[in-house]
Scaffold this motif. Structure first.
Motif, short mmCIF file in Angstrom:
data_model
loop_
_atom_site.label_atom_id
_atom_site.label_comp_id
_atom_site.label_asym_id
_atom_site.label_seq_id
_atom_site.Cartn_x
_atom_site.Cartn_y
_atom_site.Cartn_z
N TYR A 104 2.29 3.20 -9.40
CA TYR A 104 1.12 2.48 -9.89
C TYR A 104 1.47 1.33 -10.83
O TYR A 104 0.66 0.43 -11.02
N TRP A 105 2.66 1.37 -11.42
CA TRP A 105 3.09 0.28 -12.32
C TRP A 105 3.12 -1.05 -11.60
O TRP A 105 2.99 -2.11 -12.22
N ARG A 106 3.24 -1.00 -10.27
CA ARG A 106 3.27 -2.26 -9.50
C ARG A 106 1.93 -3.00 -9.53
O ARG A 106 1.88 -4.19 -9.24
N LEU A 107 0.85 -2.30 -9.87
CA LEU A 107 -0.46 -2.96 -9.98
C LEU A 107 -0.44 -4.03 -11.07
O LEU A 107 -1.21 -4.98 -11.02
N ILE A 108 0.43 -3.86 -12.08
CA ILE A 108 0.55 -4.89 -13.12
C ILE A 108 1.73 -5.83 -12.84
O ILE A 108 1.60 -7.05 -12.95
N THR A 109 2.89 -5.28 -12.41
CA THR A 109 4.07 -6.15 -12.21
C THR A 109 3.85 -7.16 -11.08
O THR A 109 4.40 -8.26 -11.13
N CYS A 110 3.03 -6.81 -10.08
CA CYS A 110 2.84 -7.74 -8.94
C CYS A 110 2.14 -9.03 -9.38
O CYS A 110 2.20 -10.04 -8.67
N ASN A 111 1.49 -9.00 -10.55
CA ASN A 111 0.81 -10.21 -11.04
C ASN A 111 1.77 -11.24 -11.64
O ASN A 111 1.34 -12.31 -12.07
N PHE A 112 3.06 -10.91 -11.69
CA PHE A 112 4.04 -11.81 -12.31
C PHE A 112 4.98 -12.46 -11.29
O PHE A 112 5.69 -13.39 -11.63
N VAL A 113 5.04 -11.93 -10.05
CA VAL A 113 6.01 -12.46 -9.08
C VAL A 113 5.35 -13.44 -8.11
O VAL A 113 4.20 -13.26 -7.73
N LEU A 169 0.84 -1.21 0.00
CA LEU A 169 0.00 0.00 0.00
C LEU A 169 0.87 1.25 0.00
O LEU A 169 0.50 2.29 -0.56
N LEU A 170 2.03 1.14 0.65
CA LEU A 170 2.97 2.27 0.71
C LEU A 170 3.45 2.65 -0.71
O LEU A 170 3.58 3.83 -1.03
N ASP A 171 3.70 1.63 -1.56
CA ASP A 171 4.11 1.89 -2.95
C ASP A 171 3.07 2.70 -3.70
O ASP A 171 3.40 3.63 -4.44
N LEU A 172 1.80 2.34 -3.49
CA LEU A 172 0.72 3.05 -4.19
C LEU A 172 0.61 4.48 -3.67
O LEU A 172 0.38 5.40 -4.46
N ALA A 173 0.80 4.65 -2.37
CA ALA A 173 0.77 6.01 -1.78
C ALA A 173 1.88 6.87 -2.37
O ALA A 173 1.73 8.08 -2.52
N ARG A 174 2.99 6.23 -2.74
CA ARG A 174 4.12 6.95 -3.35
C ARG A 174 3.93 7.16 -4.85
O ARG A 174 4.79 7.73 -5.52
N GLY A 175 2.86 6.61 -5.40
CA GLY A 175 2.58 6.79 -6.82
C GLY A 175 3.20 5.75 -7.73
O GLY A 175 3.28 5.94 -8.94
#
Length: 207
Positions: free
Chosen positions: A73-82, A65-71
């Motif tokens: 947003y690309w992690r919303l797609i990359t997290c689906n691969f790890v 959630l901290l990553d999203l607060a920092r902006g």
């Protein structure tokens, strides 16, 4: 079962290029994560590391959630691969390959790419909003292809229900059972499985 000879593999790649590419990217990233972990600590016992988890996947794109607060947003797609452990990736691969090839054979490769992106981003966003509203720990990491798997399950459940044929209705019940099993797994292993992400993925998959 049939032996996985090169000809069979080639046929799979030709028939289901998107499913194969997504699956391979998961395996490559998991291998990379394992390699990085062993470069840092070569003394780790392999079996235990594979089963209990390979550790930090943040550098390869998982999400907090901290990553999203920092902006970020690309992690919303990359997290689906790890993926974090052998069990995690094996279960997700089995489900994704089964559902991905089915979707790709029905609607084509670009449809699967679109569904992967939509359910992956949408499901994780809904999950993040729900967890934030509940005051969840902003440092908890989430990742894995199961949000997309749940999106596919939601999509097939809806498609089966919309069709009037008994055979397709049977597909809906299979998907509902799969949702229930995954939900139960999430309750049993809350440390590794994001139930909010699952629910989000399934909701986004329902057309």
């Amino acid at each position: 079962g049939p032996r996985m000879n090169p000809r069979v593999l080639l046929r799979e790649v030709r028939s289901y290029p998107a499913t194969v590419c997504f699956s391979l990217s998961w395996i490559i990233l998991f291998g990379l994560l394992l390699t990085l972990r062993y470069q840092e600590d070569p003394s780790l016992p392999l079996a235990r590391t594979l089963l209990s988890g390979v550790g930090d996947a943040h550098r390869l794109g998982d999400l907090t959630l901290l990553d999203l607060a920092r902006g970020e947003y690309w992690r919303l797609i990359t997290c689906n691969f790890v993926h974090y452990s052998l069990v995690h990736i094996a279960l997700n691969l089995l489900a994704f390959y089964t559902l991905g090839t089915l979707l790709e054979s029905w609607y084509g490769s670009w449809a699967l790419v679109a569904v992967y992106g939509t359910t992956g981003v949408g499901g994780n966003l809904l999950s993040a909003l729900a967890r934030r509203a509940m005051g969840a720990n902003p440092m908890i990491h989430s990742g894995g292809g199961s949000v997309v798997v749940m999106g596919l399950i939601g999509l097939f459940a809806a498609a089966g229900w919309a069709s009037r044929s008994p055979r397709d209705r049977e597909l809906t019940w299979m998907m509902v059972k799969a949702l229930a099993i995954t939900g139960a797994l999430g309750l049993a292993f809350p440390r590794y499985i994001d139930n909010w992400g699952h629910a989000g993925g399934a909701l986004v998959g329902l057309p």
